[in-house]
Scaffold this motif. Structure first.
Motif, mmCIF file in Angstrom:
data_model
loop_
_atom_site.group_PDB
_atom_site.id
_atom_site.type_symbol
_atom_site.label_atom_id
_atom_site.label_comp_id
_atom_site.label_asym_id
_atom_site.label_seq_id
_atom_site.Cartn_x
_atom_site.Cartn_y
_atom_site.Cartn_z
ATOM 1 N N ASN A 80 0.844 -1.051 0.047
ATOM 2 C CA ASN A 80 -0.065 0.110 -0.011
ATOM 3 C C ASN A 80 1.080 1.168 -0.049
ATOM 4 O O ASN A 80 1.983 1.089 0.782
ATOM 5 C CB ASN A 80 -0.761 -0.124 1.315
ATOM 6 N N MET A 119 -4.927 -2.762 1.312
ATOM 7 C CA MET A 119 -4.935 -4.361 1.334
ATOM 8 C C MET A 119 -4.343 -4.680 2.735
ATOM 9 O O MET A 119 -3.571 -4.104 3.287
ATOM 10 C CB MET A 119 -3.981 -4.543 0.300
ATOM 11 N N PRO A 123 0.662 -5.481 3.089
ATOM 12 C CA PRO A 123 -0.373 -5.862 3.581
ATOM 13 C C PRO A 123 -0.191 -6.787 4.824
ATOM 14 O O PRO A 123 -1.363 -6.900 5.533
ATOM 15 C CB PRO A 123 -1.117 -6.669 2.413
ATOM 16 N N TYR A 142 -7.822 -8.949 2.311
ATOM 17 C CA TYR A 142 -9.025 -8.254 2.511
ATOM 18 C C TYR A 142 -8.724 -6.634 1.586
ATOM 19 O O TYR A 142 -7.327 -6.177 1.865
ATOM 20 C CB TYR A 142 -9.456 -7.623 3.894
ATOM 21 N N HIS A 143 -9.670 -6.359 0.786
ATOM 22 C CA HIS A 143 -9.429 -5.042 0.148
ATOM 23 C C HIS A 143 -10.445 -4.014 1.082
ATOM 24 O O HIS A 143 -11.562 -4.380 1.006
ATOM 25 C CB HIS A 143 -9.786 -5.235 -1.172
ATOM 26 N N VAL A 157 -8.115 2.189 -1.772
ATOM 27 C CA VAL A 157 -8.132 0.727 -1.128
ATOM 28 C C VAL A 157 -7.037 0.287 -0.603
ATOM 29 O O VAL A 157 -5.911 0.659 -0.965
ATOM 30 C CB VAL A 157 -8.547 -0.130 -2.538
ATOM 31 N N ASP A 201 -13.704 -6.414 -0.823
ATOM 32 C CA ASP A 201 -13.293 -7.642 -1.526
ATOM 33 C C ASP A 201 -12.408 -8.466 -0.644
ATOM 34 O O ASP A 201 -11.673 -7.915 0.272
ATOM 35 C CB ASP A 201 -12.638 -7.472 -2.780
ATOM 36 N N LYS A 219 -12.118 -0.550 1.244
ATOM 37 C CA LYS A 219 -12.303 0.843 0.637
ATOM 38 C C LYS A 219 -12.511 1.923 1.449
ATOM 39 O O LYS A 219 -13.586 1.752 2.401
ATOM 40 C CB LYS A 219 -13.504 0.616 -0.269
#
Length: 375
Positions: free
Chosen positions: A252, A341, A297, A330-331, A339, A320, A333
């Protein structure tokens, strides 16, 4: 009278076994390799890692003598080999396709280069026998390549490359022809054979896992330039630029402004997150400068309650989920549309109900979890 080199000179020679000095390769106005400098010590397994068109294969071909540098020199164990033809260089190259002769047996393939060098018959037989033992292919010595599996063919190609006792072994996508399961298994076998023989090795790959498993050091290449050179852990945990951080693994990256700059900590204001990022060390740079923050992540934790701290966490919705057995990706938002992660171990939720699509969730990370990037 011969002069015996001092131990310091011998140590320096081992450290500078292969020197690539200002090597550039142009095709017309296009720079395939752009002013590359590298020093590789003896017996190192070194990986050139990059996407297609990054220049890694062109650099390997120049080391093999298949391409001539537009500028720069290549020095191997004190000898300038830049202008030497491929067949007189103490260098062997193993191709992705293995290039085994289909009409020859395993032992004939391994012996081919030795016969070309007109070595005595007894010496050829001795070397071939040792290579067959080394790669555990003795019982397949009389088979033809089409009678072997992909992994067995790879071992024969390696034995043929090592039989001539090269000063430098070049591997071009050495495991690219194998399926994933066999590739993972063969990585360790290949390293063990190379280390047993004690040959200096440079491999080209676009597979990050392969490079990080097999090589002691890695060079990240992009557009003909070296972006970063270092050990696998150094490159993964301490990238020196956004390109390396994004190229190696998943990350990220948040853009921000250096708002607080103290010797023992900094704070980055990020519009992406709507709050500050606290880092527990200082950096070199003026207050107010643009920086980027990279956090992997696996260093992001999910929870349902908001932390007391004003830094290093964000709130969003589960957008997601990718279930991968040992962990889920896991995403999350955010309200800004960004987003985040997070890799969450399967055991993370315990007996509680795991977060699912549409749930409100908090993503947080530690003060020393990420890397600050200035370019």
């Amino acid at each position: 009278m011969a002069v015996t080199p001092s131990s310091a000179d011998a140590g320096e020679s081992k450290k500078n076994y292969l020197e690539i000095k200002g090597v550039t390769k142009k095709f017309g106005d296009f720079y395939a390799v752009d002013d590359v400098d590298l020093v590789i010590p003896k017996n190192e397994i070194f990986a050139l890692l990059g996407s297609s068109g990054s220049g890694k294969s062109t650099l390997l071909r120049m080391l093999a003598g298949m391409e001539k540098p537009t500028e720069g020199r290549i020095i191997l164990e004190g000898q300038d080999i830049t202008d030497l033809q491929p067949y007189v260089r103490p260098v062997n190259m193993m191709f992705q396709s293995y290039a085994l002769f289909p009409h020859m047996t395993v032992e004939q393939n391994i012996a081919f280069g030795l016969k070309q060098d007109k070595l005595p018959r007894d010496e050829i037989a001795d070397r071939v026998g040792k290579m067959l033992d080394l790669v555990q292919m003795k019982k397949y010595a009389r088979r033809k390549p089409h009678q072997l599996s992909g992994g067995q063919q790879q071992r024969v190609a390696l034995a043929r490359s090592l039989a001539k006792r090269p000063k430098l072994l070049l591997l071009d996508e050495p495991l690219g022809a194998l399926d994933k399961k066999l590739r993972v298994q063969t990585q360790f076998e290949l390293v063990n054979v190379i280390e047993t023989v004690g040959v200096t090795c440079i491999m080209v790959t676009h597979d990050q896992e392969e490079a990080m498993t097999m090589a002691s050091r890695i060079a990240i290449m992009s557009e003909g330039k070296l972006m970063q050179v270092g050990g696998p852990r150094e490159i993964y945990e301490y990238p020196n630029c956004r390109f390396t951080a994004e190229f190696i693994g998943s990350t990220n990256i948040f853009e921000g402004r250096l708002a607080v700059d103290e010797p023992d900590h900094i704070v980055i204001e990020s519009q992406d997150l709507g709050r500050g990022i606290y880092v527990d060390h200082g950096i070199t740079g003026p207050k107010g400068m643009n920086v980027w923050y990279s956090v992997r992540p696996e260093d992001v934790t999910l929870c349902r309650d908001k932390p007391d701290s004003q830094h290093n966490w964000v709130e969003g919705k589960v957008h997601d989920i990718a279930y991968l057995g040992s962990h889920s990706v896991y995403h999350i938002k955010l309200a800004s549309g960004r987003v985040v992660m997070a890799n969450v171990p399967t055991s993370h939720w315990g007996e509680a109900k795991p977060a699912t699509w549409g749930d409100d969730i908090v993503a947080k990370w530690g003060n020393n979890a990420g890397a600050v990037l200035t370019s």
